[in-house]
Scaffold this motif. Structure first.
Motif, PDB file in Angstrom:
ATOM      1  N   UNK A  37     -70.799 112.848 -11.084  1.00  0.00           N
ATOM      2  CA  UNK A  37     -71.243 111.895 -10.060  1.00  0.00           C
ATOM      3  C   UNK A  37     -70.694 110.501 -10.339  1.00  0.00           C
ATOM      4  N   UNK A  38     -70.751 110.073 -11.596  1.00  0.00           N
ATOM      5  CA  UNK A  38     -70.240 108.755 -11.940  1.00  0.00           C
ATOM      6  C   UNK A  38     -68.741 108.663 -11.666  1.00  0.00           C
ATOM      7  N   UNK A  39     -68.016 109.723 -12.002  1.00  0.00           N
ATOM      8  CA  UNK A  39     -66.562 109.721 -11.809  1.00  0.00           C
ATOM      9  C   UNK A  39     -66.194 109.561 -10.337  1.00  0.00           C
ATOM     10  N   UNK A  40     -66.871 110.305  -9.464  1.00  0.00           N
ATOM     11  CA  UNK A  40     -66.496 110.287  -8.049  1.00  0.00           C
ATOM     12  C   UNK A  40     -67.122 109.133  -7.270  1.00  0.00           C
ATOM     13  N   UNK A  41     -68.285 108.652  -7.724  1.00  0.00           N
ATOM     14  CA  UNK A  41     -68.999 107.656  -6.916  1.00  0.00           C
ATOM     15  C   UNK A  41     -68.529 106.228  -7.174  1.00  0.00           C
ATOM     16  N   UNK A  42     -68.019 105.919  -8.373  1.00  0.00           N
ATOM     17  CA  UNK A  42     -67.658 104.543  -8.707  1.00  0.00           C
ATOM     18  C   UNK A  42     -66.665 103.926  -7.722  1.00  0.00           C
ATOM     19  N   UNK A  43     -65.513 104.569  -7.439  1.00  0.00           N
ATOM     20  CA  UNK A  43     -64.589 103.946  -6.466  1.00  0.00           C
ATOM     21  C   UNK A  43     -65.184 103.829  -5.075  1.00  0.00           C
ATOM     22  N   UNK A  44     -66.034 104.779  -4.687  1.00  0.00           N
ATOM     23  CA  UNK A  44     -66.654 104.708  -3.356  1.00  0.00           C
ATOM     24  C   UNK A  44     -67.588 103.513  -3.279  1.00  0.00           C
ATOM     25  N   UNK A  45     -68.384 103.310  -4.332  1.00  0.00           N
ATOM     26  CA  UNK A  45     -69.332 102.191  -4.351  1.00  0.00           C
ATOM     27  C   UNK A  45     -68.585 100.867  -4.314  1.00  0.00           C
ATOM     28  N   UNK A  46     -67.465 100.762  -5.032  1.00  0.00           N
ATOM     29  CA  UNK A  46     -66.684  99.526  -5.006  1.00  0.00           C
ATOM     30  C   UNK A  46     -66.201  99.236  -3.585  1.00  0.00           C
ATOM     31  N   UNK A  47     -65.755 100.271  -2.890  1.00  0.00           N
ATOM     32  CA  UNK A  47     -65.292 100.067  -1.504  1.00  0.00           C
ATOM     33  C   UNK A  47     -66.449  99.638  -0.610  1.00  0.00           C
ATOM     34  N   UNK A  48     -67.622 100.223  -0.818  1.00  0.00           N
ATOM     35  CA  UNK A  48     -68.794  99.854  -0.006  1.00  0.00           C
ATOM     36  C   UNK A  48     -69.110  98.377  -0.173  1.00  0.00           C
ATOM     37  N   UNK A  49     -69.135  97.888  -1.433  1.00  0.00           N
ATOM     38  CA  UNK A  49     -69.432  96.477  -1.676  1.00  0.00           C
ATOM     39  C   UNK A  49     -68.360  95.571  -1.084  1.00  0.00           C
ATOM     40  N   UNK A  52     -65.860  95.634  14.541  1.00  0.00           N
ATOM     41  CA  UNK A  52     -66.099  97.078  14.642  1.00  0.00           C
ATOM     42  C   UNK A  52     -65.282  97.835  13.608  1.00  0.00           C
ATOM     43  N   UNK A  53     -64.014  97.434  13.415  1.00  0.00           N
ATOM     44  CA  UNK A  53     -63.152  98.119  12.444  1.00  0.00           C
ATOM     45  C   UNK A  53     -63.713  97.982  11.028  1.00  0.00           C
ATOM     46  N   UNK A  54     -64.178  96.777  10.680  1.00  0.00           N
ATOM     47  CA  UNK A  54     -64.748  96.570   9.346  1.00  0.00           C
ATOM     48  C   UNK A  54     -66.044  97.362   9.186  1.00  0.00           C
ATOM     49  N   UNK A  55     -66.886  97.342  10.229  1.00  0.00           N
ATOM     50  CA  UNK A  55     -68.129  98.118  10.191  1.00  0.00           C
ATOM     51  C   UNK A  55     -67.842  99.611  10.072  1.00  0.00           C
ATOM     52  N   UNK A  56     -66.817 100.057  10.780  1.00  0.00           N
ATOM     53  CA  UNK A  56     -66.452 101.473  10.740  1.00  0.00           C
ATOM     54  C   UNK A  56     -66.012 101.885   9.338  1.00  0.00           C
ATOM     55  N   UNK A  57     -65.200 101.031   8.701  1.00  0.00           N
ATOM     56  CA  UNK A  57     -64.754 101.327   7.339  1.00  0.00           C
ATOM     57  C   UNK A  57     -65.939 101.374   6.381  1.00  0.00           C
ATOM     58  N   UNK A  58     -66.893 100.436   6.550  1.00  0.00           N
ATOM     59  CA  UNK A  58     -68.098 100.438   5.720  1.00  0.00           C
ATOM     60  C   UNK A  58     -68.924 101.693   5.966  1.00  0.00           C
ATOM     61  N   UNK A  59     -69.050 102.093   7.230  1.00  0.00           N
ATOM     62  CA  UNK A  59     -69.806 103.306   7.585  1.00  0.00           C
ATOM     63  C   UNK A  59     -69.182 104.550   6.947  1.00  0.00           C
ATOM     64  N   UNK A  60     -67.851 104.653   7.026  1.00  0.00           N
ATOM     65  CA  UNK A  60     -67.178 105.828   6.467  1.00  0.00           C
ATOM     66  C   UNK A  60     -67.344 105.887   4.951  1.00  0.00           C
ATOM     67  N   UNK A 109     -69.861 104.597   3.265  1.00  0.00           N
ATOM     68  CA  UNK A 109     -71.260 104.955   3.019  1.00  0.00           C
ATOM     69  C   UNK A 109     -71.487 106.454   3.240  1.00  0.00           C
ATOM     70  N   UNK A 110     -70.844 107.018   4.257  1.00  0.00           N
ATOM     71  CA  UNK A 110     -70.988 108.450   4.515  1.00  0.00           C
ATOM     72  C   UNK A 110     -70.393 109.267   3.375  1.00  0.00           C
ATOM     73  N   UNK A 111     -69.276 108.788   2.802  1.00  0.00           N
ATOM     74  CA  UNK A 111     -68.721 109.465   1.636  1.00  0.00           C
ATOM     75  C   UNK A 111     -69.731 109.493   0.497  1.00  0.00           C
ATOM     76  N   UNK A 112     -70.379 108.363   0.279  1.00  0.00           N
ATOM     77  CA  UNK A 112     -71.380 108.288  -0.785  1.00  0.00           C
ATOM     78  C   UNK A 112     -72.559 109.217  -0.498  1.00  0.00           C
ATOM     79  N   UNK A 113     -72.993 109.278   0.761  1.00  0.00           N
ATOM     80  CA  UNK A 113     -74.121 110.146   1.110  1.00  0.00           C
ATOM     81  C   UNK A 113     -73.756 111.623   0.967  1.00  0.00           C
TER      82      UNK A 113
END
Length: 594
Positions: A192-204, A238-246, A248-252
């Motif tokens: 989980x740590x290996x796969x989630x770290x880059x996703x969390x960085x993108x979310x922030x 919208x584009x920035x929100x969409x990227x954030x949504x995607x 977040x969905x990866x993390x979920x």
């Protein structure tokens, strides 16, 4: 750098940020220690319940023996244990949150103090929304580490530890079977740590972009609406929100795969192992009550393990936010000297100063100028010639690459912050107005009497306007001073510096937005304070500087002409051309009389 090296570096950064975040707990060790102690006592009370029921099943029900006194005592003890556990959980919750709120307040104070002390170049190069995100969103995420993650870790550790002790006390063989869940959970946590770290960085990062876009849109709303750019900015948001949504969905989706379903599967496998062991050993070796207790404990183990693993998401986000916050806190702050002696004369000497915002292009080149004490000089030139940049250097806002600037014969870099800010003041063309009262906007926390403020308001022709306000000098101005005109903002900024006259006063187009009548009053006020201050005036309206002791004409970052008004006109150079163009413009703007 290979992918393996990058991953190792990222892990080190994460651990470094986590240790630094946890170091804030050192001032709250006592409430945290008490809360942890309460957790262990509560956990022991909780796991004692199934042991009592196990005894009831194996020692009483299986033998058909039901003494009322023993049953009543077991029920009373069971009830007391549950009440004690509930009370302890309540008090440990209060203690943990008391410590957590104190820690988060300290972090927010530190990051805000750091932001306030950043060099101005930081705000030139970094979007404001990014900085706002670090002070607000990132610290809010860090709060989850102390409010949710750390209490969950301590609570889970206490419950798991107490449960394992109870398991081994009841039956070591079944306890060993139950232990097999921990290696599997550890593998899940590592994955989980290996796969989630880059996703969390993108979310922030995307969240910071959203703040930046909103800040830009709100700040430039008049321009957006004037040029009908609502649709384009809406698409950008919208584009920035969409990227954030995607992201977040990866993390979920990762949470959905690696957390509860997988851990529940491990728990079911361990339960099957317990049932098989019970089947092989039989009730003569392992009692039904013990099996019940282990099934109960397995459920108790499963929940904290799921919570601990699910908290990894919050932990990752908090640590990544910590990286961003510490990056701001560790960035170089505005540097000042240690010379505490106040400026006395206001003499200015600029010797061979060159400056560039970026290394590829000089904005100022070999600037030399000397202003005697109580002198009056003017800086003129076309837009982009370097006038305001030179004023910012005199204020000590930026470090320059070559040469030196002396105030009172002392290097600017050697002067302390208090000496510079008390001795040198600037009135800008577009001054900042706080959402506070008129009085607070002028005094800015300084010890200035209301009588002095009224004297200055009379001097800058604002007194009549202030008297007409609903609450007079205590009237609260709107956001960014939206209730004031551009000219009134400039007059307010002028009043700020006049309540405590500095040794050096810089005026950066400070009379550009006021009418000629008010300008004459301001000019008269400046003539009065010239007896006690050195004036440096940046002006496009050349009629305001005809009385200057010396006028410096800048062109492409260099001084190309120097002299008094009449001298420069007689030379018929660049200053003469600028003056003639303004005279023609004023003539064309005069009303026609028919």
């Amino acid at each position: 750098m290979t992918n393996s090296d990058m991953e190792t570096s990222n892990i080190r950064k994460l651990w470094s940020s986590l240790k630094r975040l946890l170091s804030y707990c050192k001032d709250h060790r006592k409430p945290i220690f008490l809360a942890v102690l309460m957790l262990w006592i509560a956990a022991m009370a909780e796991v004692s319940g199934p042991m009592l029921i196990s005894y009831f099943i194996d020692s009483l029900i299986s033998k058909g023996h039901f003494p009322l006194g023993i049953i009543s005592a077991l029920a009373a003890v069971f009830l007391i244990l549950e009440l004690v556990a509930a009370a302890l959980h309540y008090f440990q919750f209060l203690l943990f949150n008391q410590a957590a709120i104190g820690v988060v307040q300290q972090i927010r104070t530190d990051v805000m103090n750091s932001a306030l002390r950043q060099p101005l170049s930081t705000f030139d190069n970094q979007p404001v929304g990014q900085l706002i995100s670090r002070v607000t969103n990132d610290t809010e995420t860090i709060k989850d580490l102390f409010v949710n993650v750390i209490p969950t870790v301590f609570r889970g550790a206490a419950l798991i530890g107490a449960t394992l002790i109870a398991m081994f006390f009841l039956d070591w063989r079944m306890a060993c079977v139950a232990l097999t869940i921990f290696p599997a959970v550890s593998l899940v946590m590592i994955a989980y740590q290996h796969f989630s770290t880059p996703i969390v960085r993108r979310v922030r990062s995307y969240l910071a972009d959203i703040n930046d876009n909103f800040n830009e849109a709100i700040g430039g709303m008049t321009v957006i609406q004037q040029f009908r750019q609502q649709a384009r900015f809406g698409e950008k948001l919208f584009a920035t929100n969409r990227a954030h949504y995607q992201a977040r969905m990866q993390a979920l989706r990762l949470d959905g795969v690696l957390l509860r379903p997988l851990l529940s599967l491990f728990s079911a496998a361990v339960l099957c192992g317990l049932l098989l062991l019970f089947g092989f050993q039989g009730t003569d070796v392992i009692g039904v009550g013990v099996l019940y207790a282990f099934i109960n404990y397995l459920g108790r183990l499963n929940e904290p393990l799921i919570e601990l693993t699910s908290q990894q998401s919050l932990l990752q986000q908090a640590v990544v936010s910590g990286e961003r916050v510490f990056e701001l806190m560790d960035s170089p702050q505005q540097q000042y000297g240690v010379d505490q002696q106040a400026l006395m004369s206001g003499r200015i000497d600029v010797e061979n100063v060159s400056f560039s915002y970026r290394h590829d292009k000089l904005v100022l080149q070999n600037i030399n100028l000397h202003v005697p004490s109580r002198g009056f000089i003017a800086l003129v030139g076309h837009t982009g010639s370097g006038k305001s940049t030179l004023a910012n250097l005199l204020m000590g806002y930026y470090p320059w690459q070559d040469g030196e600037i002396y105030l009172d014969g002392r290097e600017v870099s050697s002067l302390s912050h208090a000496v510079l800010r008390n001795g040198v003041a600037m009135v800008q063309q577009d001054p900042v107005v706080l959402s506070a009262s008129f009085f607070d906007n002028i005094t800015l926390g300084r010890n200035v009497s209301e009588e002095k403020v009224w004297q200055v308001l009379e001097m800058v022709q604002l007194a009549n306007f202030v008297r007409k306000l609903p609450e007079g000098i205590n009237s609260v101005l709107g956001e960014q001073g939206n209730t004031l005109s551009a000219g009134q903002k400039q007059l307010l900024a002028m009043a700020r510096v006049l309540v405590q006259t500095p040794q050096i006063l810089l005026l950066d187009e400070a009379t550009a937005n006021i009418d000629s009548g008010t300008e004459q009053s301001v000019q008269q006020a400046l003539r009065m304070i010239r007896k006690q201050t050195t004036l440096v005036v940046i002006a496009h309206r050349l009629s305001t500087i005809v009385e200057a002791d010396s006028i410096f004409v800048l062109h492409r970052g260099a001084i190309v002409e120097q002299g008094q008004h009449q001298q420069l006109l007689a030379r018929r150079g660049r200053y003469y051309q600028m003056y003639q163009l303004q005279q023609v413009g004023e003539t064309l703007n005069e009303p026609l009389h028919i």
